[in-house]
Design a protein around this motif. Structure first.
Motif, PDB file in Angstrom:
ATOM      1  N   GLN A  97     -29.881  19.500 -57.753  1.00  0.00           N
ATOM      2  CA  GLN A  97     -31.170  19.032 -57.251  1.00  0.00           C
ATOM      3  C   GLN A  97     -30.977  17.630 -56.683  1.00  0.00           C
ATOM      4  OE1 GLN A  97     -34.337  19.832 -60.103  1.00  0.00           O
ATOM      5  NE2 GLN A  97     -33.596  21.916 -60.366  1.00  0.00           N
ATOM      6  N   CYS A  98     -30.905  16.596 -57.532  1.00  0.00           N
ATOM      7  CA  CYS A  98     -30.698  15.259 -56.961  1.00  0.00           C
ATOM      8  C   CYS A  98     -29.254  15.061 -56.518  1.00  0.00           C
ATOM      9  CB  CYS A  98     -31.098  14.176 -57.946  1.00  0.00           C
ATOM     10  SG  CYS A  98     -29.849  13.839 -59.211  1.00  0.00           S
ATOM     11  N   GLY A  99     -28.334  15.806 -57.137  1.00  0.00           N
ATOM     12  CA  GLY A  99     -26.936  15.734 -56.721  1.00  0.00           C
ATOM     13  C   GLY A  99     -26.113  14.658 -57.403  1.00  0.00           C
ATOM     14  N   CYS A 101     -25.041  14.370 -60.510  1.00  0.00           N
ATOM     15  CA  CYS A 101     -23.995  14.867 -61.416  1.00  0.00           C
ATOM     16  C   CYS A 101     -22.993  15.747 -60.688  1.00  0.00           C
ATOM     17  CB  CYS A 101     -24.635  15.676 -62.547  1.00  0.00           C
ATOM     18  SG  CYS A 101     -25.350  17.247 -61.975  1.00  0.00           S
ATOM     19  N   CYS A 133     -26.467  16.860 -66.749  1.00  0.00           N
ATOM     20  CA  CYS A 133     -27.344  16.994 -65.587  1.00  0.00           C
ATOM     21  C   CYS A 133     -28.764  16.785 -66.056  1.00  0.00           C
ATOM     22  CB  CYS A 133     -27.198  18.386 -64.963  1.00  0.00           C
ATOM     23  SG  CYS A 133     -28.352  18.602 -63.583  1.00  0.00           S
ATOM     24  N   ARG A 134     -29.473  15.874 -65.398  1.00  0.00           N
ATOM     25  CA  ARG A 134     -30.847  15.575 -65.802  1.00  0.00           C
ATOM     26  C   ARG A 134     -31.855  16.405 -65.007  1.00  0.00           C
ATOM     27  NH1 ARG A 134     -32.011  13.004 -70.249  1.00  0.00           N
ATOM     28  NH2 ARG A 134     -33.307  11.320 -69.452  1.00  0.00           N
ATOM     29  N   CYS A 135     -31.398  17.196 -64.041  1.00  0.00           N
ATOM     30  CA  CYS A 135     -32.346  17.910 -63.174  1.00  0.00           C
ATOM     31  C   CYS A 135     -32.386  19.415 -63.404  1.00  0.00           C
ATOM     32  CB  CYS A 135     -32.004  17.683 -61.707  1.00  0.00           C
ATOM     33  SG  CYS A 135     -31.965  15.971 -61.184  1.00  0.00           S
TER      34      CYS A 135
END
Ligand SMILES: Cc1cc2nc3c(=O)[nH]c(=O)nc-3n(C[C@H](O)[C@H](O)[C@H](O)COP(=O)(O)OP(=O)(O)OC[C@H]3O[C@@H](n4cnc5c(N)ncnc54)[C@H](O)[C@@H]3O)c2cc1C
Ligand code: FES
Ligand code: FES
Lengths: 156, 288
Positions: A97-99, A101, A133-135
């Protein structure tokens, strides 16, 4: 101290301070900013690169320890404009998603698939324990790695 | 995060490493760096010099020496896991290593670094205790052998002198009908052992317990053997009731750590439970 390293096929020689971390050498000296720094405390895996073919957290290695080594970063995975199967998997299966990680995830997956070309889902989840990964919630990351495994096994 | 500045030396031999250590008494040895570098980045450690021993050829590798398997101190976890010999003869090592840190940590960390560091929550201390390993130290007076039982002496403290280098870890090959298991309750955030129990059990021809060794890590300030459990089980038929009774003794006479994640009482409970699991799995494997 003088070090010589080969990064993504290019050989570099630099004089570095012993305390310079490999991740800072890659990002600040070589300008290879694809390798990220997420935590700086050895936990998140965003800084993962391949050191002599093995995934390591480059925030936990001094550049002087890598003297003489072959290093691959995310920038060195694609060949002749062709994405590496793991990169392609992340693209196809929406593995990011945000990329933030993603480079580290991909480098870990590359090492892992070398040693286990036909992993179970559980084995994939165990292999990426050192990458946070936070997303995504990991589901699509696992699918991306499964995609890559299949593609690499079929030899294309 | 930058650690404070230091001088970097790379040793080419054990002799050279020792010489550098004598010349730089406050220097630290650098093996895999995966305990030392995080501590230096947080400035919990600020050694003026590091002596990198990771490229000393004689310190790495796995050797078959007849009735023993000898693993060099700077052998990385990943290389131990890949060793067919270790998998065959000492399967508890790859079983325990598989739950250390993560894939990247296992690519860098070394067996000798882990043992010399003696983190109270490290996994391998329990395993070397249960296997009855011997550790070889090299210092100004030459070589000496330290039994695992005498190696861990306190929190982050071992029997090694500041000017000694751990060179190898030697494991006796277990006799027939031996089973072994490492069971870990990992901290969900750090992955380190809240409690880890290692058991190595040999059954006699009569099916009774001929020999047993139990090591526990994570629970207290340093890893310990649990002789009371071993004595209770030796010579017994290894029934579920006998294992249960012996495991109940596992927390007796121990000092327990207490932190935000696990109180001392909880660690005592986990010690009994994980010793029981390790014994149960080891006995099952010993029966083959
Ligand atoms: C994210 C993360 C997760 C981790 N999770 C776990 C875990 O779940 N379980 C676990 O057990 N460990 C864990 N570790 C620690 C890891 O196992 C370390 O690699 C290990 O504790 C130290 O080994 P090293 O080779 O990296 O030693 P180093 O960091 O190089 O050295 C550690 C200490 O030992 C000394 N030393 C090293 N080699 C020798 C020698 N031959 N003789 C004398 N002294 C020596 C050094 O001077 C230093 O003081 C984790 C580490 C990280 C970064
Ligand atoms: S930045 Fe290296 S592990 Fe997080
Ligand atoms: S995609 Fe955002 S951290 Fe993983």
């Amino acid at each position: 101290m003088q070090i010589t390293v080969t990064v993504n096929g290019v050989t570099y020689t630099h004089d570095v301070e012993p305390r310079l971390l490999l991740v800072h050498y890659l990002r600040d000296v070589l300008n290879l900013t694809g390798t990220h720094i997420g935590c700086d405390t050895s936990q998140c895996g965003a800084c993962t690169i391949l050191l002599n073919g093995k995934a390591v957290k480059s925030c936990t290695v001094f550049a002087v320890q890598a003297d003489g080594a072959e290093i691959t970063t995310i920038e060195g995975l694609a060949r002749d404009g062709q994405l590496h199967p793991v990169q392609e998997g992340f693209w196809e299966k929406h593995g990011l998603q945000c990329g933030y990680c993603t480079p580290g995830m991909i480098m870990t997956a590359v090492d892992f698939l070398q040693r286990n070309p036909n992993p179970t889902e559980e084995e994939i989840r165990h292999a990426i324990e050192g990458n946070l990964c936070r997303c995504t919630g990991y589901q699509n990351i696992v699918r991306a790695i499964q995609y890559a495994a299949e593609k690499m096994r079929s030899g294309s | 995060m930058y650690p404070s500045a230091f001088t970097y030396y790379r040793a080419g031999s054990v002799q050279e490493a020792l010489k550098l250590l004598m010349e730089n008494p406050d220097a630290k040895l650098l093996a895999g760096g995966h305990s030392l570098i995080p501590a230096m980045k947080l400035r919990l450690a600020s050694p003026p010099a590091l002596i990198d021993i990771s490229r000393v050829p004689e310190l790495a590798g796995i050797r078959d020496r007849g009735d023993r398997i000898v693993i060099g101190a700077t052998t990385r976890y990943d290389d131990i896991q890949r060793s067919e010999l270790v998998r065959q003869v000492l399967p508890i090592l790859p079983e325990a290593i598989e739950v250390i840190g993560d894939l990247q940590v296992r690519n860098m960390g070394t067996i000798g670094g882990a043992l010399a560091h003696a983190d109270p929550a490290a996994d391998l201390p329990a395993v070397v205790l249960a296997l009855g390993a011997e550790l070889t130290a090299f210092g100004p007076d030459g070589e000496r052998t330290i039994p695992a039982d005498q190696f861990f002496v306190d929190l982050f403290t071992t029997a090694l002198q500041p000017n000694e280098i751990l060179t190898e870890i030697s494991f006796p090959k277990p006799p027939a009908h031996t089973g072994m298991s490492y069971q870990k309750f990992a901290n969900p955030a750090s992955g380190y052992a809240v409690v880890g129990a290692a058991a190595v059990v040999t059954l006699g021809d009569d099916g009774k317990v001929a020999a047993v060794r139990v090591g526990v890590t994570g629970a207290g300030p340093y890893a310990v053997r649990r002789q009371n459990v071993e004595q209770a089980l030796t010579g017994q038929e290894p029934t579920a009731a006998a294992i249960e009774a012996a495991s109940q003794l596992a927390s007796e006479g121990m000092t327990f750590n207490s932190d935000i994640f696990a109180s001392d009482e909880y660690r005592a409970h986990l010690t009994r439970v994980f010793v029981k699991r390790a014994l149960t799995a080891a006995i099952e494997r010993a029966r083959g």
